[in-house]
Structures are given as structure tokens and as C-alpha cells.
Design an enzyme around this catalytic site. Structure first.
Site, short mmCIF file in Angstrom:
data_model
loop_
_atom_site.label_atom_id
_atom_site.label_comp_id
_atom_site.label_asym_id
_atom_site.label_seq_id
_atom_site.Cartn_x
_atom_site.Cartn_y
_atom_site.Cartn_z
N THR A 1 0.82 -1.21 0.00
CA THR A 1 0.00 0.00 0.00
C THR A 1 0.85 1.26 0.00
OG1 THR A 1 -1.78 -1.16 1.15
CG2 THR A 1 -1.83 1.23 1.25
N THR B 1 1.27 -4.58 4.27
CA THR B 1 1.06 -4.88 5.69
C THR B 1 0.42 -6.24 5.96
OG1 THR B 1 -1.08 -3.76 5.72
CG2 THR B 1 0.86 -2.44 6.25
N ASP B 2 -0.27 -6.82 4.97
CA ASP B 2 -1.03 -8.04 5.24
C ASP B 2 -0.15 -9.19 5.73
OD1 ASP B 2 -3.26 -6.68 4.47
OD2 ASP B 2 -3.62 -7.80 2.63
#
Length: 335
Positions: free
Chosen positions: A19, A93-94
Site C-alpha cells: 500500500t 502490511t497483510d
């Protein structure tokens, strides 16, 4: 390469996407990877730091593979060996906590390797990527971070790779650490350590393999006897991780299935689906409890959550670790 005026530290930025390097086609619309966003981010001037950038990939974190992390690790080692004070890796971030944990297994330099990302796309109002990157670079350049291994810097907090988890799917304060909390915080230009940390677990030589053996994770729950295991042909699994209930428990009816796997030489690691507290080794002794699982030959994951337990088991299997070596490796996270 972007250099601040009169730099006193050198940091290498390695990018994998996420992101932090995504933009939206219009305000509020879907975000997607944007090479120009990454270039703008990497061009930011950070006073006192010479920043050199290397792109490995620009992908979502759900598409990060072991070969990406192997390339990032090799680039980070090379940068430090050539004089960088530290390295920053941008990542979605996942799965950021998993990549940080995996890199920590192999990071063998005193200089810090700092992983960061963003919860808001680069084009969004209040984008958090620039501030996270600035804090990560400050941490990578800080003498206080030396010897701490792989760190995650997010929302002005510094987390140890072995303890950090993604605690929110939406908040910009997305990461937390258990059981000790963040190891540090960013206060302006200063990196302040809050506690000494538990010390680093033993590292492994080399780098991650390009592919890992098949080790699925199954979550235990109400009225779940892990009967999916009955449908797997023999030899399908290299190992298995169970996200158990409570302190690492399964139903009594699941035990014969797990015993069959263990008797066939398939290692079974039991974590807990609970966010904090970890697994036990001695609290309960009923069928399906942690004591019953240990007596059957399973290994308890301690404080490691299921995704990290899976990665550790995969790395150990890749290294042809013996059952005793697997057990000892997980004992470093005993709770």
C-alpha cells in the site's frame, strides 16, 4: 540515489511494494500498485541520511514469495557489507509480520533491517507512508537499533520481528507486540528504546529457499474434529500447524487423526488462535489438551502465532531438521 545535505548516515531502501507504493485512480476508489508513487516516496529528503534505493518488486503482500525475501535479504546484506548503517524494506502490511519473522531467522548483521509499510495509499489524504518511511530510516541509521535484528517500524513504534503482529486491518496504528510491547518509539529524530527485549533466537545460515515444503494451517473450533485430514492421501503434507483453541487444544475426536500423522513422521505444531497468552505445556491433561498433544509427539508453538509457527516449521524442514531440533527451536518461544 537521493542524498540529504551533509549526510552523516547511509541507509539503503529496498522496496517490495504494498500500500505504501499504491495510489487510487480517484479519491475513495480502489488502490493499485503505482511505480511513480514508489519513486516519489524514495526521493524524499531525510536530513542527515544518504538514502540509496533498490526495487525488488512492486506487489501486494499477498503475492510476496520466498524468492522475493531471499532477494531482499541478499540485497540488504550486500548494502551493509558495502558500508550502509542500516537497511529499510518496504512491504505490504497483510503479511509484513511473517516476512519480518522469516528474515529474522537469517539476518546475521549487527546493522538493523527495518521493515515498514502503510495503511493508506500514497494518494490518500493523511497518507501514513511518508512518516513511516521517515521513522524507519531514522531507526535504521540509529546506533540504538544495532544488534536488535529485524525490526518493524510503524506509527512511531519499533517492534521486534519475533513479537510483532498486525492487530488491525484498518487502523494506521496497525501493529502491536506481545508479550512485551514495542521495543522502542520514535520521538522526533530520536529512537528511544523502552526495554531491552528478550534477546534474539538463534539464526540459521544462508537464506530462505525459493520454495517451502507444504505445511498447511488448520484452525480448531467448536464441533471441529479436523476431519479434513481424512481426505488427504498419505504423503501429502510435510508438516501441519494447528491453530488450537485456548492454550493449544483440539477436540478428543481430532486426536486419532493427529496421532496418525505423527506416527507417520509428519511434524505437528500446535499454536493458539487466541491473540495473546500463547500455548501451555502443563495446565490441562484431558483428551485433546496440550498435555495429551505433547504425549502424542506434537510440539507447542508457545508465543508464536500460527502464521509464524508455520514459517518456522517450513524453514526447519527445508534444513532437514530432526524432530529434536524442531522441538528445541520452538522451545525458544515457550510460554
Amino acid at each position: 540515489m537521493t542524498t540529504a545535505t551533509d549526510p552523516s548516515a547511509a541507509v539503503t531502501l529496498v522496496t517490495l511494494g504494498g500500500t505504501i507504493t499504491m495510489t487510487q485512480s480517484a479519491p475513495g476508489r480502489h488502490a493499485a500498485p503505482d511505480d511513480t508513487a514508489g519513486a516519489r516516496l524514495a526521493s524524499a529528503l531525510i536530513d542527515g541520511v544518504a538514502l540509496t534505493t533498490h526495487e525488488i518488486a512492486n506487489v501486494s503482500s499477498s503475492d510476496v514469495r520466498p524468492h522475493h525475501l531471499r532477494a531482499a535479504l541478499e540485497q540488504a546484506r550486500r548494502a551493509v557489507d558495502e558500508g550502509a548503517d542500516g537497511v529499510v524494506l518496504t512491504h505490504g502490511t497483510d503479511t509484513l509480520e511473517e516476512s519480518a519473522f522469516l528474515l529474522e531467522r537469517f539476518w546475521d548483521r549487527e546493522a538493523p533491517l527495518v521493515v515498514t509499510g502503510a495503511m493508506r495509499p500514497a494518494s490518500a489524504p493523511g497518507a501514513d507512508g511518508p512518516s513511516n518511511l521517515r521513522d524507519a530510516v531514522r531507526t535504521a541509521a540509529s546506533p540504538a537499533a544495532r544488534g536488535l535484528g529485524v525490526l518493524v517500524v510503524f506509527d512511531a513504534e519499533v517492534h521486534l520481528a519475533d513479537q510483532v503482529t498486525k492487530a488491525s486491518s484498518r487502523s494506521v496504528s496497525a501493529f502491536a507486540s506481545a508479550p512485551s510491547g514495542p521495543v522502542g518509539m520514535i520521538d522526533g529524530d530520536e529512537v528511544r528504546l523502552l526495554h531491552p527485549g528478550p534477546g534474539r533466537a538463534a539464526r540459521l545460515p544462508g537464506a530462505p529457499a525459493d520454495r517451502f515444503p507444504r505445511v498447511p494451517s488448520l484452525m480448531a473450533g467448536l464441533d471441529d474434529d479436523l476431519d479434513l485430514l481424512d481426505d488427504l492421501p498419505p504423503g501429502t503434507l510435510a508438516g501441519l500447524v494447528i491453530a488450537g483453541v485456548g492454550m493449544g487444544h483440539v477436540s478428543p475426536a481430532a486426536m486419532p487423526r493427529l496421532r496418525r500423522l505423527l506416527e507417520a513422521g509428519v511434524p505437528v505444531v500446535v499454536a493458539t488462535r487466541i491473540a495473546t497468552g500463547g500455548t501451555s505445556t502443563h495446565h490441562y491433561a484431558y483428551p485433546g489438551s496440550e498435555v495429551d498433544l505433547l504425549e502424542a509427539g506434537a510440539v507447542m508453538a508457545g508465543f508464536l502465532p500460527p502464521p509464524k509457527a508455520r514459517l518456522l516449521l517450513q524453514v526447519l524442514l527445508t534444513a532437514d531438521a530432526s524432530p529434536e531440533q524442531i522441538r528445541r527451536s520452538f522451545e525458544a518461544y515457550a510460554s
